[in-house]
Scaffold this motif. Structure first.
Motif, PDB file in Angstrom:
ATOM      1  N   LEU A 258       0.832  -1.204   0.000  1.00  0.00           N
ATOM      2  CA  LEU A 258       0.000   0.000   0.000  1.00  0.00           C
ATOM      3  C   LEU A 258       0.865   1.251   0.000  1.00  0.00           C
ATOM      4  O   LEU A 258       0.614   2.206  -0.761  1.00  0.00           O
ATOM      5  CB  LEU A 258      -0.925   0.012   1.221  1.00  0.00           C
ATOM      6  CG  LEU A 258      -1.969  -1.089   1.343  1.00  0.00           C
ATOM      7  CD1 LEU A 258      -2.787  -0.885   2.616  1.00  0.00           C
ATOM      8  CD2 LEU A 258      -2.874  -1.145   0.127  1.00  0.00           C
ATOM      9  N   ASN A 259       1.886   1.255   0.843  1.00  0.00           N
ATOM     10  CA  ASN A 259       2.742   2.433   0.960  1.00  0.00           C
ATOM     11  C   ASN A 259       3.529   2.702  -0.322  1.00  0.00           C
ATOM     12  O   ASN A 259       3.633   3.844  -0.780  1.00  0.00           O
ATOM     13  CB  ASN A 259       3.714   2.268   2.129  1.00  0.00           C
ATOM     14  CG  ASN A 259       3.010   2.168   3.471  1.00  0.00           C
ATOM     15  OD1 ASN A 259       1.808   2.424   3.571  1.00  0.00           O
ATOM     16  ND2 ASN A 259       3.746   1.786   4.494  1.00  0.00           N
ATOM     17  N   ILE A 260       4.094   1.648  -0.884  1.00  0.00           N
ATOM     18  CA  ILE A 260       4.896   1.801  -2.102  1.00  0.00           C
ATOM     19  C   ILE A 260       4.038   2.336  -3.241  1.00  0.00           C
ATOM     20  O   ILE A 260       4.424   3.264  -3.953  1.00  0.00           O
ATOM     21  CB  ILE A 260       5.552   0.459  -2.487  1.00  0.00           C
ATOM     22  CG1 ILE A 260       6.669   0.118  -1.503  1.00  0.00           C
ATOM     23  CG2 ILE A 260       6.105   0.507  -3.911  1.00  0.00           C
ATOM     24  CD1 ILE A 260       7.206  -1.296  -1.642  1.00  0.00           C
ATOM     25  N   CYS A 261       2.866   1.738  -3.417  1.00  0.00           N
ATOM     26  CA  CYS A 261       1.995   2.170  -4.513  1.00  0.00           C
ATOM     27  C   CYS A 261       1.499   3.601  -4.307  1.00  0.00           C
ATOM     28  O   CYS A 261       1.513   4.418  -5.241  1.00  0.00           O
ATOM     29  CB  CYS A 261       0.816   1.214  -4.644  1.00  0.00           C
ATOM     30  SG  CYS A 261       1.274  -0.404  -5.293  1.00  0.00           S
ATOM     31  N   LEU A 289       0.931   4.548 -11.836  1.00  0.00           N
ATOM     32  CA  LEU A 289       0.376   3.318 -11.268  1.00  0.00           C
ATOM     33  C   LEU A 289      -0.913   2.955 -11.988  1.00  0.00           C
ATOM     34  O   LEU A 289      -1.794   3.804 -12.141  1.00  0.00           O
ATOM     35  CB  LEU A 289       0.084   3.499  -9.771  1.00  0.00           C
ATOM     36  CG  LEU A 289      -0.529   2.302  -9.032  1.00  0.00           C
ATOM     37  CD1 LEU A 289       0.465   1.153  -8.947  1.00  0.00           C
ATOM     38  CD2 LEU A 289      -1.005   2.713  -7.635  1.00  0.00           C
ATOM     39  N   THR A 290      -1.007   1.714 -12.432  1.00  0.00           N
ATOM     40  CA  THR A 290      -2.256   1.234 -13.025  1.00  0.00           C
ATOM     41  C   THR A 290      -3.039   0.439 -11.992  1.00  0.00           C
ATOM     42  O   THR A 290      -2.464  -0.152 -11.076  1.00  0.00           O
ATOM     43  CB  THR A 290      -1.984   0.328 -14.245  1.00  0.00           C
ATOM     44  OG1 THR A 290      -1.313  -0.865 -13.808  1.00  0.00           O
ATOM     45  CG2 THR A 290      -1.143   1.061 -15.288  1.00  0.00           C
ATOM     46  N   PHE A 291      -4.348   0.411 -12.175  1.00  0.00           N
ATOM     47  CA  PHE A 291      -5.176  -0.400 -11.277  1.00  0.00           C
ATOM     48  C   PHE A 291      -4.805  -1.867 -11.418  1.00  0.00           C
ATOM     49  O   PHE A 291      -4.793  -2.615 -10.432  1.00  0.00           O
ATOM     50  CB  PHE A 291      -6.664  -0.187 -11.586  1.00  0.00           C
ATOM     51  CG  PHE A 291      -7.564  -1.029 -10.717  1.00  0.00           C
ATOM     52  CD1 PHE A 291      -7.786  -0.679  -9.389  1.00  0.00           C
ATOM     53  CD2 PHE A 291      -8.165  -2.179 -11.208  1.00  0.00           C
ATOM     54  CE1 PHE A 291      -8.596  -1.451  -8.572  1.00  0.00           C
ATOM     55  CE2 PHE A 291      -8.976  -2.959 -10.401  1.00  0.00           C
ATOM     56  CZ  PHE A 291      -9.194  -2.594  -9.085  1.00  0.00           C
ATOM     57  N   GLN A 292      -4.505  -2.279 -12.633  1.00  0.00           N
ATOM     58  CA  GLN A 292      -4.111  -3.669 -12.863  1.00  0.00           C
ATOM     59  C   GLN A 292      -2.936  -4.058 -11.980  1.00  0.00           C
ATOM     60  O   GLN A 292      -2.954  -5.098 -11.315  1.00  0.00           O
ATOM     61  CB  GLN A 292      -3.746  -3.863 -14.333  1.00  0.00           C
ATOM     62  CG  GLN A 292      -3.339  -5.283 -14.684  1.00  0.00           C
ATOM     63  CD  GLN A 292      -2.708  -5.366 -16.074  1.00  0.00           C
ATOM     64  OE1 GLN A 292      -1.590  -4.900 -16.285  1.00  0.00           O
ATOM     65  NE2 GLN A 292      -3.422  -5.952 -17.021  1.00  0.00           N
ATOM     66  N   CYS A 293      -1.912  -3.232 -11.968  1.00  0.00           N
ATOM     67  CA  CYS A 293      -0.727  -3.518 -11.154  1.00  0.00           C
ATOM     68  C   CYS A 293      -1.090  -3.576  -9.668  1.00  0.00           C
ATOM     69  O   CYS A 293      -0.755  -4.531  -8.969  1.00  0.00           O
ATOM     70  CB  CYS A 293       0.337  -2.457 -11.411  1.00  0.00           C
ATOM     71  SG  CYS A 293       1.801  -2.564 -10.345  1.00  0.00           S
ATOM     72  N   PHE A 294      -1.792  -2.571  -9.198  1.00  0.00           N
ATOM     73  CA  PHE A 294      -2.120  -2.463  -7.775  1.00  0.00           C
ATOM     74  C   PHE A 294      -2.999  -3.628  -7.310  1.00  0.00           C
ATOM     75  O   PHE A 294      -2.695  -4.309  -6.327  1.00  0.00           O
ATOM     76  CB  PHE A 294      -2.834  -1.134  -7.534  1.00  0.00           C
ATOM     77  CG  PHE A 294      -3.292  -0.914  -6.119  1.00  0.00           C
ATOM     78  CD1 PHE A 294      -2.379  -0.792  -5.085  1.00  0.00           C
ATOM     79  CD2 PHE A 294      -4.646  -0.821  -5.822  1.00  0.00           C
ATOM     80  CE1 PHE A 294      -2.803  -0.587  -3.774  1.00  0.00           C
ATOM     81  CE2 PHE A 294      -5.072  -0.612  -4.522  1.00  0.00           C
ATOM     82  CZ  PHE A 294      -4.150  -0.495  -3.493  1.00  0.00           C
ATOM     83  N   HIS A 295      -4.067  -3.884  -8.040  1.00  0.00           N
ATOM     84  CA  HIS A 295      -5.053  -4.869  -7.618  1.00  0.00           C
ATOM     85  C   HIS A 295      -4.577  -6.299  -7.845  1.00  0.00           C
ATOM     86  O   HIS A 295      -4.698  -7.158  -6.959  1.00  0.00           O
ATOM     87  CB  HIS A 295      -6.366  -4.620  -8.374  1.00  0.00           C
ATOM     88  CG  HIS A 295      -7.456  -5.569  -8.016  1.00  0.00           C
ATOM     89  ND1 HIS A 295      -8.197  -6.253  -8.961  1.00  0.00           N
ATOM     90  CD2 HIS A 295      -7.950  -5.979  -6.807  1.00  0.00           C
ATOM     91  CE1 HIS A 295      -9.091  -7.003  -8.368  1.00  0.00           C
ATOM     92  NE2 HIS A 295      -8.972  -6.864  -7.066  1.00  0.00           N
ATOM     93  N   LEU A 317     -13.203  -6.770  -7.567  1.00  0.00           N
ATOM     94  CA  LEU A 317     -13.279  -5.314  -7.389  1.00  0.00           C
ATOM     95  C   LEU A 317     -12.671  -4.594  -8.584  1.00  0.00           C
ATOM     96  O   LEU A 317     -11.746  -5.087  -9.230  1.00  0.00           O
ATOM     97  CB  LEU A 317     -12.574  -4.908  -6.093  1.00  0.00           C
ATOM     98  CG  LEU A 317     -13.202  -5.444  -4.797  1.00  0.00           C
ATOM     99  CD1 LEU A 317     -12.381  -5.031  -3.582  1.00  0.00           C
ATOM    100  CD2 LEU A 317     -14.653  -4.983  -4.653  1.00  0.00           C
ATOM    101  N   LYS A 318     -13.180  -3.382  -8.848  1.00  0.00           N
ATOM    102  CA  LYS A 318     -12.813  -2.682 -10.076  1.00  0.00           C
ATOM    103  C   LYS A 318     -12.243  -1.280  -9.865  1.00  0.00           C
ATOM    104  O   LYS A 318     -11.847  -0.621 -10.834  1.00  0.00           O
ATOM    105  CB  LYS A 318     -14.043  -2.552 -10.989  1.00  0.00           C
ATOM    106  CG  LYS A 318     -14.688  -3.880 -11.387  1.00  0.00           C
ATOM    107  CD  LYS A 318     -13.778  -4.703 -12.269  1.00  0.00           C
ATOM    108  CE  LYS A 318     -14.474  -5.977 -12.738  1.00  0.00           C
ATOM    109  NZ  LYS A 318     -13.573  -6.828 -13.561  1.00  0.00           N
ATOM    110  N   THR A 319     -12.185  -0.798  -8.638  1.00  0.00           N
ATOM    111  CA  THR A 319     -11.716   0.570  -8.400  1.00  0.00           C
ATOM    112  C   THR A 319     -10.707   0.617  -7.262  1.00  0.00           C
ATOM    113  O   THR A 319     -10.714  -0.241  -6.371  1.00  0.00           O
ATOM    114  CB  THR A 319     -12.890   1.509  -8.045  1.00  0.00           C
ATOM    115  OG1 THR A 319     -13.472   1.071  -6.810  1.00  0.00           O
ATOM    116  CG2 THR A 319     -13.934   1.511  -9.156  1.00  0.00           C
ATOM    117  N   PHE A 320      -9.853   1.642  -7.298  1.00  0.00           N
ATOM    118  CA  PHE A 320      -8.899   1.834  -6.205  1.00  0.00           C
ATOM    119  C   PHE A 320      -9.635   2.023  -4.883  1.00  0.00           C
ATOM    120  O   PHE A 320      -9.247   1.456  -3.856  1.00  0.00           O
ATOM    121  CB  PHE A 320      -8.023   3.067  -6.479  1.00  0.00           C
ATOM    122  CG  PHE A 320      -6.924   2.850  -7.466  1.00  0.00           C
ATOM    123  CD1 PHE A 320      -5.744   2.230  -7.083  1.00  0.00           C
ATOM    124  CD2 PHE A 320      -7.066   3.262  -8.782  1.00  0.00           C
ATOM    125  CE1 PHE A 320      -4.711   2.039  -7.989  1.00  0.00           C
ATOM    126  CE2 PHE A 320      -6.045   3.072  -9.703  1.00  0.00           C
ATOM    127  CZ  PHE A 320      -4.867   2.453  -9.311  1.00  0.00           C
TER     128      PHE A 320
END
Length: 404
Positions: A258-261, A289-295, A317-320
């Protein structure tokens, strides 16, 4: 030219000399991006690879360079992996990238059909003389400590594989990465005996890849084969703390992600604004940052952590905002700002490639055609992630089709 001079001078071979076992994060389509490399570095990863990048696009497209490779002061030692089948592409791309990484790797193992059609990846193993020429020219034009390595798969005839490895050693590559499955074998047991034979036949460091899901597995494979390093793909996706000896993703690791992103989306100006009035959230259209990467990474990390019902809900889920809300409600975690000294190290570098394309131009034949860069196809979810949504259980080995 801005350079990571304090870190890019690292000699990768020194790591092999200093470490009993060199722990390596594999090149992974979609997934071994900067944020993830920064994460695994915190958990005893010694050497990190970028995803495979098409060398021809990297050479003639500034857009490709900006999209396909980002780095920061924490991103070291890092190896850029290129797919190439001409010297001007491979050497040109390596020379362009050399101020910002610790070495390059030639992909000769990717089994994807599109790569085979373009005579890239594992198709290169049918032309070993071409492989030798590419790495020899690269080694001759970019001096040590910059490393030059090759990643291969096994051929059906292990003696042919050993001979290729011996010849690569004569080309003065720095180390060798071997995925211990054949080009047609996407799943199943790895060939430990084949790895051992390669190690017994060559003196250069050998990094073994395939079938490892724990730190214990790493040492077991090293004991059997004598390899110098272990490269992990699927296992480290599911558990970025694998090399530190844990069996599943820890809560601290989730917080680190979470912190890195979160911090990676901030500029120096917005960081100062956050210090004054913290929002501690990620916008739906963040920078860098893309949602794909994060999620997706959280989906993999939480595979063994969440109960089935919560897992399938989270995976869809579909959103940050919905992801952050779930993480806060379930784990009591939210993104946190880095201290100023740490934040500065996480800021993506502005890489200046001015005048570094002369190597590409010098080596490129006048008749060679350039293809327009239209981006890669990796913004799609991919077969492995899609299976997380459509079925209750998924065999981790499916991702080998995408990573080689």
């Amino acid at each position: 030219m801005a350079m990571k001079t304090s870190v890019t001078n690292i000699n990768v071979l020194d790591i092999f000399q200093d470490k009993q076992l060199v722990k390596v994060c594999a090149p992974m389509v979609r997934y071994s991006k900067l944020q993830f490399r920064n994460l695994v570095k915190r958990y005893d990863c010694d050497l990190m690879f970028t995803p495979m990048i098409l060398a021809d696009s990297f050479c003639h497209s500034e857009k490709a360079r900006q999209n396909e490779f980002t780095t920061n002061a924490l991103d070291s030692p890092v190896i850029i992996q290129f797919a190439a089948n001409t010297a001007h592409d491979f050497v040109g791309a390596a020379y362009l990238a050399s101020p910002y990484c610790n070495g390059v790797d030639l992909n000769c193992g990717c089994p994807q059909s599109w790569a085979k059609e373009q005579e890239l990846g594992c198709a290169m193993l049918k032309k070993p003389e071409l492989i030798y020429d590419l790495v020899r020219q690269c080694r001759n034009r970019i001096p040590a400590p910059f490393s030059v390595s090759v990643k291969i798969r096994l051929l059906s005839d292990i003696t042919e594989t050993v001979e290729i490895c011996r010849q690569l050693e004569k080309c003065h590559i720095s180390f060798l990465n071997v995925h211990a499955r054949t080009t047609n074998q996407l799943t199943g047991q790895i060939d430990k005996s084949g790895l051992k034979l390669i190690k017994d036949s060559c003196k250069i460091p050998l990094v073994a890849n395939g079938g490892v899901t724990s730190l214990e597995n790493c040492f077991e494979l090293q004991d059997y084969t004598g390899c110098d390093g272990i490269m992990v793909a699927n296992g480290i996706l599911s558990n970025p703390t694998l090399f530190s000896g844990t069996c599943y993703t820890t809560k601290n690791c989730i917080q680190d992600w979470l912190n890195i992103c979160y911090n990676s989306t901030l500029t120096m100006q917005s960081y100062q604004e956050e210090l004054a009035k913290p929002k501690l959230t990620i916008s739906e259209k963040p920078n860098n940052l893309t949602f794909q990467c994060f999620h997706h990474h959280l989906v993999f990390m939480l595979e063994k952590v969440l109960p089935k019902r919560q897992r399938h809900f989270f995976n869809s889920l579909k959103t940050f905002s919905s992801v952050l809300q779930f993480i806060e409600e379930y784990f009591g975690l939210k993104p946190m700002l880095f201290e100023p000294e740490m934040f500065v190290k996480t800021v993506s570098q502005n890489m200046d490639y001015t005048d570094r394309d002369f190597m590409y131009k010098e080596l490129k034949p006048t008749e060679a055609e350039e293809q327009e860069y239209i981006g890669n196809s990796y913004n799609s979810d991919g077969q492995y992630f899609s299976s997380k949504i459509s079925s209750e259980d998924c065999d981790l080995t499916e991702i080998f089709l995408e990573n080689g």
